[in-house]
Write a protein that holds these residues in place. Structure first.
Motif, PDB file in Angstrom:
ATOM      1  N   ALA A  39       0.864  -1.183   0.000  1.00 19.95           N
ATOM      2  CA  ALA A  39       0.000   0.000   0.000  1.00 19.95           C
ATOM      3  C   ALA A  39       0.900   1.232   0.000  1.00 19.95           C
ATOM      4  O   ALA A  39       1.845   1.322   0.790  1.00 19.95           O
ATOM      5  N   LEU A  40       0.627   2.155  -0.889  1.00 15.77           N
ATOM      6  CA  LEU A  40       1.426   3.369  -1.044  1.00 15.77           C
ATOM      7  C   LEU A  40       0.719   4.536  -0.371  1.00 15.77           C
ATOM      8  O   LEU A  40      -0.428   4.843  -0.698  1.00 15.77           O
ATOM      9  N   LEU A  41       1.417   5.170   0.569  1.00 13.99           N
ATOM     10  CA  LEU A  41       0.875   6.336   1.264  1.00 13.99           C
ATOM     11  C   LEU A  41       1.801   7.510   0.969  1.00 13.99           C
ATOM     12  O   LEU A  41       2.893   7.615   1.532  1.00 13.99           O
ATOM     13  N   GLY A  42       1.383   8.336   0.041  1.00  6.96           N
ATOM     14  CA  GLY A  42       2.192   9.479  -0.356  1.00  6.96           C
ATOM     15  C   GLY A  42       1.803  10.726   0.400  1.00  6.96           C
ATOM     16  O   GLY A  42       0.707  10.822   0.955  1.00  6.96           O
ATOM     17  N   GLY A  43       2.714  11.683   0.424  1.00  7.23           N
ATOM     18  CA  GLY A  43       2.431  12.958   1.059  1.00  7.23           C
ATOM     19  C   GLY A  43       3.673  13.809   1.162  1.00  7.23           C
ATOM     20  O   GLY A  43       4.778  13.367   0.851  1.00  7.23           O
TER      21      GLY A  43
END
Length: 183
Positions: free
Chosen positions: A4-8
């Motif tokens: 799961a990719l959590l960008g920010g």
């Protein structure tokens, strides 16, 4: 492996980011969550240096025993740092993995502004995390708190206590490197 990719921006990373990452790990069939700090912000927001934000994310993720990791894909991917470019880069670099993209329910109304969102949906499952104040049928479950990095930075610049908002390891890094002082 399912990632799961959590960008920010992670400017700085705060407990809200970690709550989102852990919520996805706990409730979705994923093996890992990768934090993806933006290299260049698409709207030219002023950011702490990329390497500092990566190191803060690494410190924040360390206590999760490898289930939450930091990936520098945004600095490696060609283009302007758009999600589609990063996702295509990751799929090319890690063909053995399957990816999901984590977004908050607060972002749902902005999907039409993203470059090639329909293509993103074809390449990765979209995981919508429920956010306080943004109810959505696409994000069942308890609403996670809205914590603003902008508010955190403003409090830090005024010397206010943010220990309930920012992981200890990140606050130590911020102090050591004198980030967000007097901004």
């Amino acid at each position: 492996m399912r990632i799961a990719l959590l960008g920010g921006s992670f400017n700085p990373p705060h407990v809200g980011h970690l709550m989102n990452a852990y919520y996805v790990l706990a409730t979705r069939p994923v093996d890992r969550v990768w934090l993806l700090p933006v290299h260049r912000h698409p709207f030219a927001k002023r950011l702490a240096p990329f390497e500092d934000r990566v190191r803060m994310c690494e410190r924040a993720a360390a206590r999760f025993g490898g289930f939450i990791e930091v990936n520098r894909a945004e600095a490696e991917a060609p283009g302007l740092g758009r999600t589609i470019e990063t996702l295509e880069h990751l799929l090319h670099r890690y063909p053995e993995h399957r990816f999901a993209l984590v977004i908050g329910s607060d972002i749902l109304p902005e999907r039409s502004k993203w470059k090639d969102f329909r293509r993103i949906e074809q390449l990765a499952e979209i995981i919508v995390v429920p956010r306080a104040g943004f109810p959505s049928a696409e994000a069942p479950g308890p609403a996670l708190p809205q914590i603003s990095s902008t508010d955190v930075r403003e409090k830090l610049s005024r010397g206010e206590d943010v220990s309930s908002l920012v992981p200890r390891e990140v606050l130590e890094y911020v102090a050591e490197h004198r980030l967000y002082v007097g901004q």
